[in-house]
Design an enzyme around this catalytic site. Structure first.
Site, PDB file in Angstrom:
ATOM      1  N   VAL A  15      60.935 -47.121   3.237  1.00  0.00           N
ATOM      2  CA  VAL A  15      60.121 -45.911   3.476  1.00  0.00           C
ATOM      3  C   VAL A  15      58.811 -45.984   2.698  1.00  0.00           C
ATOM      4  CG1 VAL A  15      60.058 -43.387   3.312  1.00  0.00           C
ATOM      5  CG2 VAL A  15      62.179 -44.536   3.947  1.00  0.00           C
ATOM      6  N   GLU A 120      60.556 -32.786   4.121  1.00  0.00           N
ATOM      7  CA  GLU A 120      60.801 -32.976   5.555  1.00  0.00           C
ATOM      8  C   GLU A 120      61.457 -34.319   5.845  1.00  0.00           C
ATOM      9  OE1 GLU A 120      61.384 -31.443   8.764  1.00  0.00           O
ATOM     10  OE2 GLU A 120      59.574 -30.392   8.124  1.00  0.00           O
ATOM     11  N   GLY A 125      64.642 -37.911   9.677  1.00  0.00           N
ATOM     12  CA  GLY A 125      63.498 -38.818   9.855  1.00  0.00           C
ATOM     13  C   GLY A 125      62.238 -38.153  10.353  1.00  0.00           C
ATOM     14  N   ILE A 127      61.721 -36.062  12.786  1.00  0.00           N
ATOM     15  CA  ILE A 127      61.813 -34.742  13.449  1.00  0.00           C
ATOM     16  C   ILE A 127      61.411 -33.634  12.464  1.00  0.00           C
ATOM     17  CG2 ILE A 127      63.359 -33.093  14.564  1.00  0.00           C
ATOM     18  CD1 ILE A 127      65.085 -35.495  15.434  1.00  0.00           C
ATOM     19  N   GLY A 178      70.419 -53.452   9.248  1.00  0.00           N
ATOM     20  CA  GLY A 178      69.949 -52.596   8.157  1.00  0.00           C
ATOM     21  C   GLY A 178      70.109 -51.113   8.420  1.00  0.00           C
ATOM     22  N   GLU A 181      74.751 -49.447   5.374  1.00  0.00           N
ATOM     23  CA  GLU A 181      74.872 -50.153   4.094  1.00  0.00           C
ATOM     24  C   GLU A 181      76.119 -51.041   4.092  1.00  0.00           C
ATOM     25  OE1 GLU A 181      72.629 -49.861   1.657  1.00  0.00           O
ATOM     26  OE2 GLU A 181      71.457 -48.347   2.717  1.00  0.00           O
ATOM     27  N   ASP A 192      76.302 -38.225   4.602  1.00  0.00           N
ATOM     28  CA  ASP A 192      74.853 -38.138   4.815  1.00  0.00           C
ATOM     29  C   ASP A 192      74.485 -36.929   5.688  1.00  0.00           C
ATOM     30  OD1 ASP A 192      72.013 -39.669   5.017  1.00  0.00           O
ATOM     31  OD2 ASP A 192      72.624 -39.053   7.024  1.00  0.00           O
ATOM     32  N   LYS A 196      72.333 -33.217   4.751  1.00  0.00           N
ATOM     33  CA  LYS A 196      71.256 -32.710   5.601  1.00  0.00           C
ATOM     34  C   LYS A 196      71.588 -31.319   6.138  1.00  0.00           C
ATOM     35  CE  LYS A 196      69.924 -37.409   6.867  1.00  0.00           C
ATOM     36  NZ  LYS A 196      70.067 -38.492   7.855  1.00  0.00           N
ATOM     37  N   GLY A 294      64.232 -45.434   9.497  1.00  0.00           N
ATOM     38  CA  GLY A 294      63.188 -46.451   9.588  1.00  0.00           C
ATOM     39  C   GLY A 294      61.966 -46.085   8.769  1.00  0.00           C
TER      40      GLY A 294
END
Length: 393
Positions: A15, A120, A125, A127, A178, A181, A192, A196, A294
């Site tokens: 990132v 954000e 990602g 959105i 990738g 993990e 995860d 969120k 990504g």
């Protein structure tokens, strides 16, 4: 007139590199003064003078007015964020675990010190869901927010249902690319998307919820029998977090694998893409779709926050200030598919009703109504090896 930002960035991974790639193509009245990295021996694409391993170089520099936190370690990210906010620097973060776990405290620190924390990039990602919940839906009665919040598990499920790959083969492919993990539990175990979801619930309903209180079951127990069942019934399986208002005073939150029909809008969200479905009283149904992972997609969300800080933007957390607060509830009935290995397991779970029961030598399941509280109470029993539970919607 926008104010000039001088950035100190923690992390130069996927990132961080993606963010830098985007920034260098634009004239945005900002500059990057320093990156803090963990490994000084790793070869970098930028001059060595831009990098340091000492966090204080950024945190104690009065010229740096904006800290961008892009590291994996949630505890270290928390320390960096708190120090920066208390010293008068604004912060942009993409660390969903850190924000979900400490959000209430971080909001207080911002209010005490007049600083701003934006995140954000921590949710879905590219959105822009947080800003939309904060601004566009600020006076809307939201019935629910759900969707596909995790690109790794969605990629695996896409390979299983579209290319007939086994769970193990699809997981290995996701790891090679990738997307997942070496230890994929955070993604395939539903942790995860749970972090969120806790953040989304804060901006949708004004709730501060410790993520540990939210049920998450993942796709890591998914077996060939479950895939066969889904195909025979014309379902797909997706890992879907849900925040839903069950009445005017209560909201339920959970993350479960779900059997969804192929005409459901979420069934077309494939691979590493994310989709957020917002159901509201007046706006009705709205759908946000984009890449959920990504360097460049997430980097674009991080940059959106950075550029907003040029105009002193901050989240107002208006829904937390409203007099009539909704509360988090776990009293909610679901219809589930439960594939189990041992009859004794079934006897220990209190279903409200069972509408279908299948029994073969290597494949046993029930379709049943069950309360969310019972799933939470019997979580370990339900999720042990040989069992798989999914909601039917």
């Amino acid at each position: 007139m926008s104010k000039r930002l001088t950035l100190g960035i923690f992390g130069f991974g996927v990132v961080g590199q993606g963010l830098y790639d985007i920034i260098k193509t634009k004239d945005l009245n900002l500059s990057i003064k320093k990156f803090v990295i963990k490994d000084p021996t790793k070869e970098r694409s930028l001059p060595a003078s831009l990098f340091t391993t000492d966090a204080s170089v950024i945190l104690d520099d009065p010229e740096i007015n904006t800290v961008v936190e892009l590291i994996n370690d949630a505890d270290a990210a928390y320390d960096i964020t708190v120090r920066a906010l208390r010293s008068g620097k604004n912060v942009v973060s993409a660390n969903k675990k850190m924000i979900a776990t400490h959000l209430e405290e971080l909001v207080k620190i911002q209010q005490e010190h007049g600083t701003s924390l934006l995140y954000e990039g921590a949710v879905c990602g590219s959105i822009p869901i947080i800003r939309n919940l904060e601004e566009y839906y600020d006076n809307e009665l939201l019935h629910s927010v759900s969707g596909i919040f995790n690109g790794s598990s969605n990629y695996i499920l896409s390979k299983i249902f579209n290319e007939k790959q086994s769970y193990e083969v699809a997981l290995k492919k996701a790891q090679d690319l990738g997307f997942a993990e070496t230890d994929p539990t955070l993604d395939v175990g539903g942790y995860d998307p749970k972090y969120k979801l806790a953040i989304v619930a804060s901006h949708a309903y004004g709730l501060y919820i410790n993520p540990d209180e939210i049920l998450n079951l993942g796709i890591d127990k998914l077996g060939n029998s479950d895939i066969q069942f889904a195909n025979e019934k014309n379902y797909k399986i997706k890992l879907i977090p849900l925040a839903k208002e069950v009445d005017s005073k209560h909201v339920v939150l959970y993350v479960l694998p779900k059997f969804i029909r192929k005409d459901n809008i979420l069934s077309n969200v494939e691979n590493e893409y994310n989709g957020v479905l917002v159901k509201a009283a007046f706006a009705d149904e709205q759908f946000f779709y984009g890449k959920g992972a990504g360097g460049h997609p997430t980097g674009s969300a991080v940059l959106s926050d950075i550029t907003a800080l040029r105009y002193d933007y901050r989240y107002e957390y208006k829904k937390h200030l409203e007099s009539q607060q909704v509360e988090y509830s776990t009293d909610y009935q679901l219809e589930v598919y439960f594939r189990y290995a041992d009859e004794k397991t079934l006897e220990q779970i209190q279903f409200d009703s069972i509408s279908e029961r299948y029994y073969a030598e290597n494949f046993k399941y029930v379709i049943a109504k069950i309360n969310l509280q019972e799933i939470i109470k019997k979580r370990d029993l339900i999720h042990q090896d040989g069992n798989f539970l999914a909601e039917i919607i």
